[in-house]
Motif scaffolding. Sequence first.
Motif, PDB file in Angstrom:
ATOM      1  N   GLN A   1       0.827  -1.211   0.000  1.00 50.12           N
ATOM      2  CA  GLN A   1       0.000   0.000   0.000  1.00 50.12           C
ATOM      3  C   GLN A   1       0.866   1.268   0.000  1.00 50.12           C
ATOM      4  O   GLN A   1       0.521   2.259  -0.653  1.00 50.12           O
TER       5      GLN A   1
ATOM      6  N   TRP B   1       2.238   1.655  -3.520  1.00 55.35           N
ATOM      7  CA  TRP B   1       1.138   2.026  -4.412  1.00 55.35           C
ATOM      8  C   TRP B   1       0.823   3.522  -4.264  1.00 55.35           C
ATOM      9  O   TRP B   1       0.672   4.242  -5.254  1.00 55.35           O
ATOM     10  N   THR B   2       0.720   3.981  -3.017  1.00 56.99           N
ATOM     11  CA  THR B   2       0.365   5.384  -2.782  1.00 56.99           C
ATOM     12  C   THR B   2       1.420   6.332  -3.338  1.00 56.99           C
ATOM     13  O   THR B   2       1.099   7.326  -4.017  1.00 56.99           O
TER      14      THR B   2
ATOM     15  N   SER C   1       1.808   6.030  -7.393  1.00 54.21           N
ATOM     16  CA  SER C   1       0.688   6.641  -8.107  1.00 54.21           C
ATOM     17  C   SER C   1       0.715   8.161  -7.963  1.00 54.21           C
ATOM     18  O   SER C   1       0.401   8.892  -8.898  1.00 54.21           O
TER      19      SER C   1
ATOM     20  N   SER D   1      -3.968   7.999  -5.870  1.00 51.12           N
ATOM     21  CA  SER D   1      -5.166   7.220  -6.199  1.00 51.12           C
ATOM     22  C   SER D   1      -5.662   6.486  -4.960  1.00 51.12           C
ATOM     23  O   SER D   1      -4.958   6.371  -3.958  1.00 51.12           O
ATOM     24  N   ASN D   2      -6.872   6.027  -5.039  1.00 52.20           N
ATOM     25  CA  ASN D   2      -7.459   5.291  -3.929  1.00 52.20           C
ATOM     26  C   ASN D   2      -6.814   3.905  -3.821  1.00 52.20           C
ATOM     27  O   ASN D   2      -6.921   3.089  -4.739  1.00 52.20           O
ATOM     28  N   VAL D   3      -6.141   3.666  -2.723  1.00 56.11           N
ATOM     29  CA  VAL D   3      -5.492   2.378  -2.506  1.00 56.11           C
ATOM     30  C   VAL D   3      -6.529   1.388  -2.004  1.00 56.11           C
ATOM     31  O   VAL D   3      -7.312   1.704  -1.092  1.00 56.11           O
ATOM     32  N   PRO D   4      -6.607   0.193  -2.589  1.00 55.84           N
ATOM     33  CA  PRO D   4      -7.587  -0.807  -2.116  1.00 55.84           C
ATOM     34  C   PRO D   4      -7.306  -1.209  -0.673  1.00 55.84           C
ATOM     35  O   PRO D   4      -6.160  -1.391  -0.266  1.00 55.84           O
ATOM     36  N   ARG D   5      -8.364  -1.335   0.094  1.00 50.73           N
ATOM     37  CA  ARG D   5      -8.258  -1.714   1.496  1.00 50.73           C
ATOM     38  C   ARG D   5      -8.992  -3.028   1.735  1.00 50.73           C
ATOM     39  O   ARG D   5     -10.011  -3.302   1.101  1.00 50.73           O
ATOM     40  N   LEU D   6      -8.431  -3.791   2.633  1.00 47.42           N
ATOM     41  CA  LEU D   6      -9.011  -5.092   2.970  1.00 47.42           C
ATOM     42  C   LEU D   6      -9.866  -4.948   4.224  1.00 47.42           C
ATOM     43  O   LEU D   6      -9.372  -4.562   5.290  1.00 47.42           O
TER      44      LEU D   6
END
Length: 252
Positions: free
Chosen positions: A114, A117-118, A121, A129-134
């Motif tokens: 994460q 990714w942050t 991006s 961008s919106n980082v996917p969260r679990l």
Amino acid sequence: MRTMSEKMIAEDLFNNISEVLAEHGQKGKSVSFFGEDNKASSVAGQINRIFGRQKPVYNLLGGGKSADVLLWRNKKISASVLTGATIIWVLFEWLNYHFLTLVCFALVLGMLAQFIWTNVSGFLNRSSSNVPRLVLPKELFVNIAVTFGAEVNRALCYLQDIACEGNLKHFLVAVVSLWVGAVISSWCNFITVLYVGFVAAHTLPILYEKYEDEVDTFAYKVFDQLCGHYRKFDSSVLSKIPKGAFKGKKYE
């Protein structure tokens, strides 16, 4: 009502196994336990099925996706599940990892992914961008707890019914089964026992489905020999022991 019916089914199954063993030995014939009567056995090439099985193996496993996985209808999913279980077993047994260690490593890798990714991006797009969260659903934990609790209670009720039933034959069979489980658990730890059971659940059904005629014939011959030994033990020991006061008690 559902719990009461489950206890009655479990008790009836236990009673049938013990009674069939005794009846089979007394009659000296190969009958009832495999669910084949004398008329059916007279048919040429008839194979007696284990436990009187009449339905296909797929239906006995409940059908649906679980049966597809156990019977390798979808080889990719079955292989993936078995491979994942093997990797987990290797990590705990061969590499001597601990559960907390694996959890910490998994969390570190997730946070690192994460974080990268942050920043990547934001560097490329100049806007993060919106980082996917679990997020695990609450219903998942509730269903696991409810299912596990129901199975534990059912097992405890079943063992207590046998203990309070007063039938020495059923009591001895239950004690011997628990003793065998204790001996097996002393040979290896709990994780290995779970893994062996998991592998057996994913290999034995497909092998039995493929060679069911040979397996049923062999099991039928072995069962005949066991019935002879059980008849001797029953006539010399068990039949001389008085039955309990709760014999024949029915659930209302």
